[in-house]
Design an enzyme around this catalytic site. Structure first.
Site, PDB file in Angstrom:
ATOM      1  N   ARG A 113       0.841  -1.207   0.000  1.00 14.84           N
ATOM      2  CA  ARG A 113       0.000   0.000   0.000  1.00 14.84           C
ATOM      3  C   ARG A 113       0.875   1.255   0.000  1.00 14.84           C
ATOM      4  O   ARG A 113       0.545   2.253  -0.634  1.00 14.84           O
ATOM      5  CB  ARG A 113      -0.938  -0.025   1.205  1.00 14.84           C
ATOM      6  CG  ARG A 113      -1.870  -1.239   1.144  1.00 14.84           C
ATOM      7  CD  ARG A 113      -2.896  -1.224   2.229  1.00 14.84           C
ATOM      8  NE  ARG A 113      -3.781  -0.101   2.043  1.00 14.84           N
ATOM      9  CZ  ARG A 113      -4.471   0.468   3.035  1.00 14.84           C
ATOM     10  NH1 ARG A 113      -4.367   0.015   4.267  1.00 14.84           N
ATOM     11  NH2 ARG A 113      -5.260   1.496   2.788  1.00 14.84           N
ATOM     12  N   GLN A 141      -9.316   9.567   8.322  1.00 12.87           N
ATOM     13  CA  GLN A 141      -9.122   8.162   8.721  1.00 12.87           C
ATOM     14  C   GLN A 141      -8.158   7.492   7.744  1.00 12.87           C
ATOM     15  O   GLN A 141      -7.774   6.348   7.939  1.00 12.87           O
ATOM     16  CB  GLN A 141     -10.462   7.414   8.682  1.00 12.87           C
ATOM     17  CG  GLN A 141     -11.497   7.963   9.634  1.00 12.87           C
ATOM     18  CD  GLN A 141     -12.883   7.384   9.331  1.00 12.87           C
ATOM     19  OE1 GLN A 141     -13.250   6.335   9.850  1.00 12.87           O
ATOM     20  NE2 GLN A 141     -13.645   8.052   8.498  1.00 12.87           N
ATOM     21  N   ASP A 179      -3.189   7.300   3.570  1.00 10.29           N
ATOM     22  CA  ASP A 179      -2.421   7.835   2.444  1.00 10.29           C
ATOM     23  C   ASP A 179      -2.030   9.288   2.749  1.00 10.29           C
ATOM     24  O   ASP A 179      -2.465   9.859   3.754  1.00 10.29           O
ATOM     25  CB  ASP A 179      -3.236   7.732   1.135  1.00 10.29           C
ATOM     26  CG  ASP A 179      -4.493   8.600   1.153  1.00 10.29           C
ATOM     27  OD1 ASP A 179      -4.390   9.809   1.415  1.00 10.29           O
ATOM     28  OD2 ASP A 179      -5.599   8.064   0.894  1.00 10.29           O
ATOM     29  N   HIS A 194      -5.873   7.475  12.115  1.00  6.68           N
ATOM     30  CA  HIS A 194      -5.592   6.034  12.014  1.00  6.68           C
ATOM     31  C   HIS A 194      -4.158   5.746  11.585  1.00  6.68           C
ATOM     32  O   HIS A 194      -3.866   4.647  11.106  1.00  6.68           O
ATOM     33  CB  HIS A 194      -6.572   5.371  11.034  1.00  6.68           C
ATOM     34  CG  HIS A 194      -7.973   5.279  11.562  1.00  6.68           C
ATOM     35  ND1 HIS A 194      -9.057   4.932  10.789  1.00  6.68           N
ATOM     36  CD2 HIS A 194      -8.465   5.474  12.813  1.00  6.68           C
ATOM     37  CE1 HIS A 194     -10.160   4.928  11.534  1.00  6.68           C
ATOM     38  NE2 HIS A 194      -9.820   5.265  12.760  1.00  6.68           N
ATOM     39  N   CYS A 246      14.804   0.711  15.243  1.00  3.97           N
ATOM     40  CA  CYS A 246      14.387   2.067  15.576  1.00  3.97           C
ATOM     41  C   CYS A 246      15.631   2.928  15.762  1.00  3.97           C
ATOM     42  O   CYS A 246      16.542   2.553  16.513  1.00  3.97           O
ATOM     43  CB  CYS A 246      13.570   2.026  16.865  1.00  3.97           C
ATOM     44  SG  CYS A 246      13.196   3.640  17.542  1.00  3.97           S
ATOM     45  N   GLY A 263     -16.966  10.938   2.407  1.00  2.00           N
ATOM     46  CA  GLY A 263     -16.472   9.649   1.923  1.00  2.00           C
ATOM     47  C   GLY A 263     -16.165   8.622   2.990  1.00  2.00           C
ATOM     48  O   GLY A 263     -15.156   7.944   2.923  1.00  2.00           O
ATOM     49  N   THR A 264     -17.055   8.521   3.968  1.00  2.00           N
ATOM     50  CA  THR A 264     -16.843   7.469   4.972  1.00  2.00           C
ATOM     51  C   THR A 264     -18.155   6.731   5.216  1.00  2.00           C
ATOM     52  O   THR A 264     -19.228   7.326   5.208  1.00  2.00           O
ATOM     53  CB  THR A 264     -16.218   8.025   6.278  1.00  2.00           C
ATOM     54  OG1 THR A 264     -16.105   6.970   7.228  1.00  2.00           O
ATOM     55  CG2 THR A 264     -17.020   9.160   6.875  1.00  2.00           C
ATOM     56  N   ALA A 318     -17.061  12.587  -4.347  1.00  6.88           N
ATOM     57  CA  ALA A 318     -16.382  13.634  -3.574  1.00  6.88           C
ATOM     58  C   ALA A 318     -15.720  14.661  -4.489  1.00  6.88           C
ATOM     59  O   ALA A 318     -15.694  15.852  -4.174  1.00  6.88           O
ATOM     60  CB  ALA A 318     -15.335  12.990  -2.654  1.00  6.88           C
TER      61      ALA A 318
END
Ligand code: APR
Length: 235
Positions: free
Chosen positions: A59, A91, A94, A109, A136, A175-176, A219
Site C-alpha cells: 500500500r 481516517q 495515504d 488512524h 528504531c 467519503g466514509t 467527492a
C-alpha cells in the site's frame, strides 16, 4: 443559524477513491482480498508479521502511482482560505491531503509514510519497504512496525479531536461509511454540541440519518462545490 466559524471535516476512504485507492467496504475494496483480522489487528502482527508488513509495504508503494484529486485540492484550498478554525481529521493512511497542501490535518488512524517503534513508541517518517525486525533509530530496538492504528488500538490525537468537535459550528463528513468507531460517532458529538452537520458521500451511509443534510455524489464534485459555496457565503 449562527455564522460558521469553526469547522471540522472528517474524511474517509471515499475521498481518495477517485485517485484510484480502493475503499475498504466498497466493491473491489475489502482489504484487497484480505480479512481484516489477518492484516489489521495486534494479534495478526504477532502471528504473521511478514504478511502484515508486506500488506502495508504494498500500500505504501502504491502511493507513488496516485495523486490528489479535486476533493483533496478543494479541502486544501479551504485550509488556505478559511480564517476561522479548521481541522481536517482523516481516517486515511495515504498522504493525499498533505500532497494537495492541507496543513490543518490530523491522521487519526496513522500513516503509511511513518513507522512506529513498538518498543519506545517513537514515530518516524518512513518511505520504502519496512521489513519486520527493522531497527528504531531512537532506541535501537528491532521493533519497527507500520504506523497504522489497528482494530482494538486507540486512534491518535483523540484529545485534539474532542476539543475541535466540541468547539465547532459545522461538522462535515466526506467519503466514509460510518462503520468504524470512534469516527462514526463524531456526528453525534457535533449534534450534541449544536453544530450543523453535513455528509458528502457517494451513497447513503450507516450514519446518514444523523446528519442535518446528506448530499450524494462523488467527492470530486461535491467537495469543490461545497467549498465554493462556503467561501462565497463568507464574502
Ligand atoms: N466519493 C464519495 N464517497 C465515496 C466515493 C467517492 N468517489 N467512493 C466511495 N465512496 C464512499 C462509499 O460509498 C463508502 O460509504 O466512501 C465510503 C467508504 O467507506 P469505507 O470503505 O468503509 O471506508 P472508511 O469509512 O474510510 O473506513 C473507515 O475502517 O477499515 C477501517 O481503518 C480503516 O480508516 C478505515 C476505517
Amino acid at each position: 443559524m449562527q455564522p460558521v466559524r469553526n469547522i471540522v471535516v472528517l474524511t474517509g476512504a471515499g475521498v481518495s477513491a477517485e485517485s484510484g485507492i480502493a475503499t475498504f467496504r466498497g466493491p473491489g475494496g475489502l482489504w484487497e482480498g484480505h480479512r481484516v483480522e489477518d492484516v489489521c489487528t495486534p494479534a495478526a502482527l504477532r502471528a504473521d508479521p511478514a504478511l502484515v508488513h508486506r500488506f502495508y509495504d504494498l500500500r505504501r508503494a502504491a502511493l507513488g502511482g496516485v495523486a490528489p484529486n479535486a476533493a483533496h485540492h478543494a479541502l486544501a484550498a479551504l485550509d488556505r482560505a478559511w480564517p476561522g478554525g479548521l481541522l481536517i481529521v482523516t481516517q486515511n493512511v495515504d498522504d493525499l491531503h498533505e500532497r494537495a497542501g492541507a496543513t490543518r490535518l490530523l491522521h487519526m488512524h496513522g500513516a503509511l509514510l511513518s513507522a512506529l517503534c513498538a518498543a519506545c513508541g517513537v514515530r518516524t517518517a518512513h518511505a520504502g519497504a519496512l521489513p519486520p525486525g527493522s531497527r528504531c533509530a531512537a532506541c535501537g530496538a528491532a521493533a519497527l512496525r507500520p504506523d497504522i492504528v489497528f482494530f482494538g488500538e486507540m486512534p491518535y490525537a483523540m484529545d485534539r479531536i474532542v476539543d475541535a468537535i466540541g468547539g465547532c459550528d459545522l461538522f462535515v463528513s466526506v467519503g466514509t461509511s460510518g462503520a468504524v468507531y470512534p469516527a462514526a460517532g463524531f456526528v453525534e458529538w457535533a449534534n450534541d454540541r449544536g453544530a450543523a452537520t453535513l455528509e458528502l458521500n457517494l451513497e447513503r451511509s450507516a450514519g446518514s440519518d444523523r446528519f442535518d443534510e446528506s448530499r450524494l455524489g462523488p467527492a470530486g464534485e461535491l467537495v469543490p462545490a461545497w467549498v465554493d459555496e462556503l467561501l462565497r457565503e463568507r464574502r
